[in-house]
Design an enzyme around this catalytic site. Sequence first.
Site, PDB file in Angstrom:
ATOM      1  N   LYS A  93      40.148  25.603 -34.817  1.00  0.00           N
ATOM      2  CA  LYS A  93      40.241  24.309 -35.499  1.00  0.00           C
ATOM      3  C   LYS A  93      40.880  24.436 -36.877  1.00  0.00           C
ATOM      4  CE  LYS A  93      38.028  21.083 -32.877  1.00  0.00           C
ATOM      5  NZ  LYS A  93      37.349  21.795 -31.844  1.00  0.00           N
ATOM      6  N   SER A 144      38.402  29.962 -27.428  1.00  0.00           N
ATOM      7  CA  SER A 144      38.691  29.072 -28.550  1.00  0.00           C
ATOM      8  C   SER A 144      37.727  29.167 -29.723  1.00  0.00           C
ATOM      9  CB  SER A 144      38.742  27.626 -28.046  1.00  0.00           C
ATOM     10  OG  SER A 144      37.596  27.336 -27.277  1.00  0.00           O
TER      11      SER A 144
HETATM   12  C1  LIG Z   1      37.187  21.619 -30.568  1.00  0.00           C
HETATM   13  C2  LIG Z   1      37.029  22.768 -29.654  1.00  0.00           C
HETATM   14  C3  LIG Z   1      37.620  22.775 -28.364  1.00  0.00           C
HETATM   15  C4  LIG Z   1      38.356  21.594 -27.791  1.00  0.00           C
HETATM   16  O1  LIG Z   1      39.498  21.236 -28.498  1.00  0.00           O
HETATM   17  P1  LIG Z   1      40.155  19.796 -28.253  1.00  0.00           P
HETATM   18  O2  LIG Z   1      41.356  19.797 -29.116  1.00  0.00           O
HETATM   19  O3  LIG Z   1      39.139  18.767 -28.657  1.00  0.00           O
HETATM   20  O4  LIG Z   1      40.458  19.710 -26.790  1.00  0.00           O
HETATM   21  C5  LIG Z   1      37.474  23.914 -27.596  1.00  0.00           C
HETATM   22  N1  LIG Z   1      36.772  24.981 -28.039  1.00  0.00           N
HETATM   23  C6  LIG Z   1      36.199  25.011 -29.245  1.00  0.00           C
HETATM   24  C7  LIG Z   1      35.446  26.221 -29.649  1.00  0.00           C
HETATM   25  C8  LIG Z   1      36.311  23.913 -30.114  1.00  0.00           C
HETATM   26  O5  LIG Z   1      35.733  23.961 -31.316  1.00  0.00           O
END
Ligand SMILES: *Cc1c(COP(=O)(O)O)cnc(C)c1O
Length: 323
Positions: free
Chosen positions: A55, A308
């Site tokens: 993010k 992510s």
């Molecule tokens: C926000 C987030 C996502 C999803 O991202 P989007 O852009 O909302 O699809 C996936 N994994 C983690 C760890 C996140 O913080």
Amino acid sequence: MAEPLPTVQDVYLARQRIAGLVRRTPLLDSPWLGQALGVPVRLKLENLQETGSFKLRGAANRVLSLSAEERARGVLAVSTGNHGRAVASLARALGLRAVICVSEATAANKIAAMRQLGAEVVVHGRGYDQAMEHAARLQREQGLTMVEPFDDPLVIAGQGTIGLEMLEDWPELDTAVVPLSGGGLIAGIALALKSADRAIRVIGVSMERAPVMYHSLKAGRPVVLEEESTLADALVGGLGANNRFTFRMVRELVDDAVLVSEEEIAAAMAGAMRQHRLVVEGGGAVGLAAAMRRRLGGAGRRVAIVVSGGNVDAAVLQQVLGT
Ligand SMILES: *Cc1c(COP(=O)(O)O)cnc(C)c1O
């Protein structure tokens, strides 16, 4: 007329803009999942990103684009945790005021991290949508600038820098597996990958519990679902009352969307820890879960999975490892 969507040029501009604030994360070979799928698999480790999730990239691109006047008034974000933490970290680095609105459902470790970074954290309402309404009021009353978590061209372009790095480290990749909630992450990555090669497949993965984008794609329009509690807390929330960019982009660029269960997410988190000594949060582990269960269709010959985030509460991780 529909607003113009971000382009791959915006992704390159984002990379230049945010270079000093974000880490280039590793693309790690995974013999564990390679064996499960029978093809080479590599993991893009955004759990090792500064602040513990990707993010930071999109938020940095947005915050660095603010005018001096907007900076002076401060920034506002609504978050399930990771976006707020990224905004709080950027605000600290740049000396801005940051207000983060969260709901009562937000993980305690994530609230603590935001407060530690000096952000004003406002807890309001049972779910993300209520926190959002409260934030809209603060925005009006205090003149703060909202940093959107996904539905903003600058945010999408920032997340797209992950795709550029993946291509540079593995030009032959033919499939990307990406966690999917609001769609900023996957839209940016798909934009970068597909402008290099239209044939690269991009697969989104969400949790079975209230996967809003998944059902919106099926319905052909954004839908609203009741929030449910899930290990993938970072993927909770809707597409916003008036989605402008990500729904259109996901519909256009994403080849397939699949779901994973809570048990599968837990097994993937435990697998990441045991096989790679990696701490991965539930939302970050959904791609691993889909690969473990061979949920990717004709998986391709060189598969990159985006991990992510890693901001998991210690007690939750312990529970997952105990099962
Ligand atoms: C926000 C987030 C996502 C999803 O991202 P989007 O852009 O909302 O699809 C996936 N994994 C983690 C760890 C996140 O913080």
